[in-house]
Design a protein around this motif. Sequence first.
Motif, PDB file in Angstrom:
ATOM      1  N   ILE A  72       0.855  -1.195   0.000  1.00 32.66           N
ATOM      2  CA  ILE A  72       0.000   0.000   0.000  1.00 32.66           C
ATOM      3  C   ILE A  72       0.889   1.243   0.000  1.00 32.66           C
ATOM      4  N   GLN A  73       1.904   1.237   0.852  1.00 27.19           N
ATOM      5  CA  GLN A  73       2.819   2.374   0.928  1.00 27.19           C
ATOM      6  C   GLN A  73       3.599   2.560  -0.366  1.00 27.19           C
ATOM      7  N   ASN A  74       3.896   1.469  -1.055  1.00 23.31           N
ATOM      8  CA  ASN A  74       4.731   1.516  -2.263  1.00 23.31           C
ATOM      9  C   ASN A  74       3.931   1.520  -3.562  1.00 23.31           C
ATOM     10  N   ARG A  75       2.630   1.753  -3.466  1.00 21.11           N
ATOM     11  CA  ARG A  75       1.774   1.641  -4.658  1.00 21.11           C
ATOM     12  C   ARG A  75       2.191   2.572  -5.792  1.00 21.11           C
ATOM     13  N   ASN A  76       2.672   3.771  -5.471  1.00 22.96           N
ATOM     14  CA  ASN A  76       3.059   4.710  -6.533  1.00 22.96           C
ATOM     15  C   ASN A  76       4.299   4.254  -7.282  1.00 22.96           C
ATOM     16  N   LEU A  77       5.074   3.388  -6.698  1.00 20.09           N
ATOM     17  CA  LEU A  77       6.219   2.778  -7.371  1.00 20.09           C
ATOM     18  C   LEU A  77       5.803   1.501  -8.100  1.00 20.09           C
ATOM     19  N   LEU A  78       4.926   0.728  -7.476  1.00 23.24           N
ATOM     20  CA  LEU A  78       4.556  -0.580  -8.004  1.00 23.24           C
ATOM     21  C   LEU A  78       3.645  -0.509  -9.225  1.00 23.24           C
ATOM     22  N   ILE A  79       2.711   0.414  -9.242  1.00 24.83           N
ATOM     23  CA  ILE A  79       1.763   0.484 -10.366  1.00 24.83           C
ATOM     24  C   ILE A  79       2.487   0.728 -11.688  1.00 24.83           C
ATOM     25  N   PRO A  80       3.372   1.736 -11.796  1.00 23.59           N
ATOM     26  CA  PRO A  80       4.078   1.905 -13.074  1.00 23.59           C
ATOM     27  C   PRO A  80       4.978   0.719 -13.415  1.00 23.59           C
ATOM     28  N   MET A  81       5.563   0.086 -12.405  1.00 24.23           N
ATOM     29  CA  MET A  81       6.407  -1.086 -12.652  1.00 24.23           C
ATOM     30  C   MET A  81       5.582  -2.225 -13.242  1.00 24.23           C
ATOM     31  N   ILE A 139      -3.040  -6.870  -3.189  1.00 25.96           N
ATOM     32  CA  ILE A 139      -2.915  -6.431  -1.799  1.00 25.96           C
ATOM     33  C   ILE A 139      -4.006  -7.062  -0.940  1.00 25.96           C
ATOM     34  N   VAL A 140      -5.243  -7.014  -1.415  1.00 24.53           N
ATOM     35  CA  VAL A 140      -6.351  -7.610  -0.662  1.00 24.53           C
ATOM     36  C   VAL A 140      -6.115  -9.111  -0.490  1.00 24.53           C
ATOM     37  N   LEU A 141      -5.677  -9.779  -1.550  1.00 26.41           N
ATOM     38  CA  LEU A 141      -5.396 -11.210  -1.466  1.00 26.41           C
ATOM     39  C   LEU A 141      -4.307 -11.491  -0.433  1.00 26.41           C
ATOM     40  N   GLN A 142      -3.216 -10.726  -0.486  1.00 22.36           N
ATOM     41  CA  GLN A 142      -2.130 -10.942   0.469  1.00 22.36           C
ATOM     42  C   GLN A 142      -2.605 -10.779   1.913  1.00 22.36           C
ATOM     43  N   VAL A 143      -3.307  -9.695   2.188  1.00 21.81           N
ATOM     44  CA  VAL A 143      -3.710  -9.397   3.565  1.00 21.81           C
ATOM     45  C   VAL A 143      -4.768 -10.391   4.055  1.00 21.81           C
ATOM     46  N   VAL A 144      -5.796 -10.625   3.253  1.00 23.61           N
ATOM     47  CA  VAL A 144      -6.890 -11.502   3.692  1.00 23.61           C
ATOM     48  C   VAL A 144      -6.413 -12.953   3.789  1.00 23.61           C
TER      49      VAL A 144
END
Length: 124
Positions: A28-37, A54-59
Amino acid sequence: MRIFRNEVLFAARLLLGGAFVFAGLRNIQNRNLLIPMMAARGVPRAGHALWLGIVLQVVAGALVIAGLWTALAAASLVLFLIAATPMFHNFWDHQGPDRASRINGFVGNIALAGGFLALIAQAA
Protein backbone atom coordinates in the motif's frame (compact mmCIF):
# COMPACT_ATOMS: atom_id res chain seq x y z
CA MET A 1 7.62 -34.25 19.45
CA ARG A 2 3.88 -34.39 19.25
CA ILE A 3 3.53 -32.44 22.47
CA PHE A 4 4.37 -29.15 20.72
CA ARG A 5 2.73 -29.99 17.38
CA ASN A 6 -0.04 -27.38 17.67
CA GLU A 7 2.38 -24.68 18.83
CA VAL A 8 4.80 -25.38 16.00
CA LEU A 9 1.98 -25.40 13.47
CA PHE A 10 0.71 -22.07 14.81
CA ALA A 11 4.23 -20.60 14.58
CA ALA A 12 4.45 -21.78 10.96
CA ARG A 13 1.09 -20.23 10.12
CA LEU A 14 2.05 -17.00 11.91
CA LEU A 15 5.34 -16.68 10.06
CA LEU A 16 4.00 -17.59 6.61
CA GLY A 17 0.73 -15.67 6.86
CA GLY A 18 2.36 -12.77 8.67
CA ALA A 19 4.88 -12.32 5.88
CA PHE A 20 2.01 -11.75 3.46
CA VAL A 21 0.01 -9.47 5.72
CA PHE A 22 3.17 -7.38 6.17
CA ALA A 23 3.95 -7.43 2.43
CA GLY A 24 0.41 -6.40 1.52
CA LEU A 25 0.48 -3.47 3.94
CA ARG A 26 3.92 -2.46 2.68
CA ASN A 27 2.63 -2.59 -0.90
CA ILE A 28 0.00 0.00 0.00
CA GLN A 29 2.82 2.37 0.93
CA ASN A 30 4.73 1.52 -2.26
CA ARG A 31 1.77 1.64 -4.66
CA ASN A 32 3.06 4.71 -6.53
CA LEU A 33 6.22 2.78 -7.37
CA LEU A 34 4.56 -0.58 -8.00
CA ILE A 35 1.76 0.48 -10.37
CA PRO A 36 4.08 1.90 -13.07
CA MET A 37 6.41 -1.09 -12.65
CA MET A 38 3.53 -3.49 -13.19
CA ALA A 39 2.23 -1.50 -16.17
CA ALA A 40 5.72 -1.56 -17.72
CA ARG A 41 5.72 -5.36 -17.35
CA GLY A 42 2.47 -5.50 -19.37
CA VAL A 43 -0.04 -6.00 -16.56
CA PRO A 44 -3.41 -4.69 -17.76
CA ARG A 45 -5.15 -2.30 -15.37
CA ALA A 46 -2.09 -2.36 -13.15
CA GLY A 47 -3.68 -0.25 -10.41
CA HIS A 48 -6.64 -2.60 -10.07
CA ALA A 49 -4.37 -5.64 -10.24
CA LEU A 50 -2.18 -4.22 -7.48
CA TRP A 51 -5.14 -3.61 -5.17
CA LEU A 52 -6.49 -7.09 -5.89
CA GLY A 53 -3.08 -8.51 -4.97
CA ILE A 54 -2.91 -6.43 -1.80
CA VAL A 55 -6.35 -7.61 -0.66
CA LEU A 56 -5.40 -11.21 -1.47
CA GLN A 57 -2.13 -10.94 0.47
CA VAL A 58 -3.71 -9.40 3.56
CA VAL A 59 -6.89 -11.50 3.69
CA ALA A 60 -5.31 -14.85 2.78
CA GLY A 61 -2.36 -14.14 5.08
CA ALA A 62 -4.72 -13.38 7.97
CA LEU A 63 -6.72 -16.55 7.26
CA VAL A 64 -3.51 -18.61 7.33
CA ILE A 65 -2.56 -17.06 10.68
CA ALA A 66 -6.03 -17.72 12.11
CA GLY A 67 -6.10 -21.28 10.79
CA LEU A 68 -9.35 -20.63 8.92
CA TRP A 69 -9.76 -22.14 5.46
CA THR A 70 -6.02 -22.72 5.65
CA ALA A 71 -5.71 -24.92 2.56
CA LEU A 72 -7.72 -22.50 0.39
CA ALA A 73 -5.84 -19.46 1.70
CA ALA A 74 -2.47 -21.18 1.25
CA ALA A 75 -3.38 -22.31 -2.27
CA SER A 76 -4.41 -18.77 -3.21
CA LEU A 77 -1.05 -17.47 -1.97
CA VAL A 78 0.79 -20.13 -4.01
CA LEU A 79 -1.09 -18.89 -7.09
CA PHE A 80 -0.22 -15.32 -6.12
CA LEU A 81 3.45 -16.29 -5.90
CA ILE A 82 3.30 -17.97 -9.32
CA ALA A 83 2.04 -14.69 -10.82
CA ALA A 84 4.09 -12.21 -8.79
CA THR A 85 7.48 -13.92 -8.65
CA PRO A 86 8.46 -13.60 -12.32
CA MET A 87 7.02 -10.07 -12.39
CA PHE A 88 9.01 -8.66 -9.46
CA HIS A 89 12.00 -11.01 -9.25
CA ASN A 90 12.91 -11.23 -12.94
CA PHE A 91 16.62 -11.81 -12.35
CA TRP A 92 17.15 -12.82 -15.99
CA ASP A 93 16.65 -9.17 -17.03
CA HIS A 94 19.30 -7.78 -14.63
CA GLN A 95 23.04 -7.85 -13.97
CA GLY A 96 25.35 -7.39 -11.01
CA PRO A 97 24.06 -6.73 -7.49
CA ASP A 98 20.52 -6.11 -8.75
CA ARG A 99 20.51 -9.58 -10.33
CA ALA A 100 21.72 -11.18 -7.09
CA SER A 101 19.01 -9.40 -5.13
CA ARG A 102 16.32 -10.58 -7.53
CA ILE A 103 17.64 -14.15 -7.44
CA ASN A 104 17.36 -14.04 -3.64
CA GLY A 105 13.76 -12.83 -3.88
CA PHE A 106 12.96 -15.51 -6.47
CA VAL A 107 14.40 -18.29 -4.31
CA GLY A 108 12.68 -16.87 -1.21
CA ASN A 109 9.33 -16.99 -2.99
CA ILE A 110 9.96 -20.60 -4.02
CA ALA A 111 10.62 -21.40 -0.35
CA LEU A 112 7.39 -19.63 0.68
CA ALA A 113 5.47 -21.68 -1.88
CA GLY A 114 7.00 -24.82 -0.36
CA GLY A 115 5.85 -23.76 3.09
CA PHE A 116 2.33 -23.16 1.83
CA LEU A 117 2.28 -26.55 0.09
CA ALA A 118 3.27 -28.14 3.41
CA LEU A 119 0.38 -26.31 5.12
CA ILE A 120 -1.99 -27.56 2.41
CA ALA A 121 -0.78 -31.14 2.94
CA GLN A 122 -1.17 -30.80 6.72
CA ALA A 123 -4.70 -29.41 6.38
CA ALA A 124 -5.84 -32.21 4.07
